[in-house]
Write a protein that holds these residues in place. Structure first.
Motif, PDB file in Angstrom:
ATOM      1  N   PRO A  60       7.612   1.775   3.470  1.00 24.32           N
ATOM      2  CA  PRO A  60       6.363   2.384   3.933  1.00 24.32           C
ATOM      3  C   PRO A  60       6.601   3.680   4.706  1.00 24.32           C
ATOM      4  N   GLY A  61       5.972   4.751   4.277  1.00 27.21           N
ATOM      5  CA  GLY A  61       6.093   6.013   4.981  1.00 27.21           C
ATOM      6  C   GLY A  61       7.342   6.802   4.672  1.00 27.21           C
ATOM      7  N   ASN A  91       3.696   6.742  11.837  1.00 25.26           N
ATOM      8  CA  ASN A  91       3.040   5.542  12.363  1.00 25.26           C
ATOM      9  C   ASN A  91       3.173   4.322  11.472  1.00 25.26           C
ATOM     10  N   GLN A  92       3.639   4.510  10.232  1.00 24.87           N
ATOM     11  CA  GLN A  92       3.712   3.391   9.293  1.00 24.87           C
ATOM     12  C   GLN A  92       4.604   2.248   9.782  1.00 24.87           C
ATOM     13  N   GLY A 105       9.015   4.922   7.494  1.00 23.16           N
ATOM     14  CA  GLY A 105       8.576   6.086   8.254  1.00 23.16           C
ATOM     15  C   GLY A 105       9.337   7.361   7.950  1.00 23.16           C
ATOM     16  N   ALA A 148      -6.462   3.842   4.732  1.00 21.32           N
ATOM     17  CA  ALA A 148      -5.021   4.049   4.929  1.00 21.32           C
ATOM     18  C   ALA A 148      -4.451   3.013   5.889  1.00 21.32           C
ATOM     19  N   GLY A 149      -3.281   2.511   5.554  1.00 17.33           N
ATOM     20  CA  GLY A 149      -2.587   1.577   6.430  1.00 17.33           C
ATOM     21  C   GLY A 149      -2.696   0.130   6.025  1.00 17.33           C
ATOM     22  N   ASP A 182       0.490  -1.040   4.326  1.00 18.61           N
ATOM     23  CA  ASP A 182       1.515  -1.313   5.336  1.00 18.61           C
ATOM     24  C   ASP A 182       1.242  -2.658   6.006  1.00 18.61           C
ATOM     25  N   ALA A 184       9.297   9.500   2.922  1.00 17.23           N
ATOM     26  CA  ALA A 184       8.886  10.697   2.187  1.00 17.23           C
ATOM     27  C   ALA A 184      10.079  11.369   1.529  1.00 17.23           C
ATOM     28  N   ASP A 215       6.403  12.932   8.271  1.00 24.75           N
ATOM     29  CA  ASP A 215       5.010  13.054   7.820  1.00 24.75           C
ATOM     30  C   ASP A 215       4.219  11.762   7.971  1.00 24.75           C
ATOM     31  N   TYR A 216       4.927  10.634   8.143  1.00 23.59           N
ATOM     32  CA  TYR A 216       4.279   9.324   8.267  1.00 23.59           C
ATOM     33  C   TYR A 216       4.946   8.533   9.392  1.00 23.59           C
ATOM     34  N   ALA A 219       5.782   1.168  -1.460  1.00 28.26           N
ATOM     35  CA  ALA A 219       5.571   2.613  -1.520  1.00 28.26           C
ATOM     36  C   ALA A 219       6.681   3.333  -2.279  1.00 28.26           C
TER      37      ALA A 219
END
Length: 258
Positions: free
Chosen positions: A101-102, A33-34, A27, A198-199, A202, A104, A30-31, A126
């Motif tokens: 995941p997520g 919820n991942q 996470g 998307a998702g 994850d 950035a 910007d992301y 990711a």
């Protein structure tokens, strides 16, 4: 398919009262919820406890996402050397980890250090995949998509060569999911075109980590994880149609496992 179903039955039966703990390092602003998507997928696959470790910027979002998901935070706005110490603490609690995941703005050196210091099996996803190529991957499953495969292809002759030289296991997601281990490539037969939503990457990370935490070896977890994701996607698509979401897929995981 029959072999995978028998393997899944063995995993669930042998887990007994302890179905494992999964730690998630993921996470960013910007992301946000991942981490929750990964965590929910792990819980639906059978993990007893799942803890997300996130930047303090998104901690409240993740902590309030699902009452079944445990959450911890580290200081700062990005994953750095200070955050690594918190992650190592959680990895000592966990039976399996997920990282990436997520992410950035995560520092590549911090990702490499975390992977090198985590002693339990780890799913690398990711943005964490490229810096992980310089880490010890003998206890790792990498889950690249088509774009993330490029970093591996630039460093090694092929995915098969990569797994031979590093002892990593790969779940390569694309039009057809493939599992690569010990220089051998296998194809997963389940799934639908709706799994491009998307998702779902994850979701795969969470499923795979849950299987690792329940005692599956890496090759088995990679192959079975892809099969569960694909079959759950088929069930969700049959019910929801082309507008299926990653959360719809996650809710079908228990039906797939049964």
């Amino acid at each position: 398919m029959g072999r995978l179903q028998r393997t899944l039955s063995n995993v669930t039966e042998e887990s007994g009262t302890d179905n494992g703990r999964v730690g998630i390092v993921a996470g960013g602003v910007d992301y946000p919820n991942q981490p929750a998507i990964v965590g929910r997928a792990a819980l639906r696959t059978g993990s007893d406890h799942v803890r997300a470790v996130v930047t303090e910027e998104i901690y409240e979002i993740v902590a309030g996402h699902d009452p079944n998901l445990l959450a911890s935070k580290y200081e700062g706005e990005r994953f750095d050397a200070v955050a690594v110490e918190r992650v190592v603490e959680v990895s000592e609690w966990a039976d399996a980890m997920v990282i990436g995941p997520g992410f950035a703005d995560a520092e590549p050196d911090a990702i490499r250090e975390a992977i090198d210091r985590i002693d339990v099996p780890v799913v690398v996803d990711a943005i964490a995949i490229e810096p992980a190529l310089d880490a010890d991957l003998s206890n790792a499953i990498l889950t690249p998509n088509e774009s993330e495969e490029d970093a591996i292809a630039e460093a090694y002759e092929s995915l098969e060569a990569f797994t031979r030289e590093t002892d990593a296991v790969l779940t390569f997601t694309g039009n057809t999911d493939e599992i690569v281990a010990h220089g051998e490539r296998m194809t997963n037969e389940t799934g639908t075109s709706a799994l491009t939503v998307a998702g779902t990457g994850d979701t795969l990370a969470g499923i795979t980590a849950s299987l690792l935490g329940q005692g599956s070896d890496r090759e088995e977890a990679a192959e079975l994880g892809a099969w569960i994701l694909g079959k759950s996607g088929e069930l969700a698509t049959a019910e929801k149609g082309p507008g299926v979401l990653a959360t719809d897929v996650i809710e079908k995981i228990p039906d797939t496992i049964r």
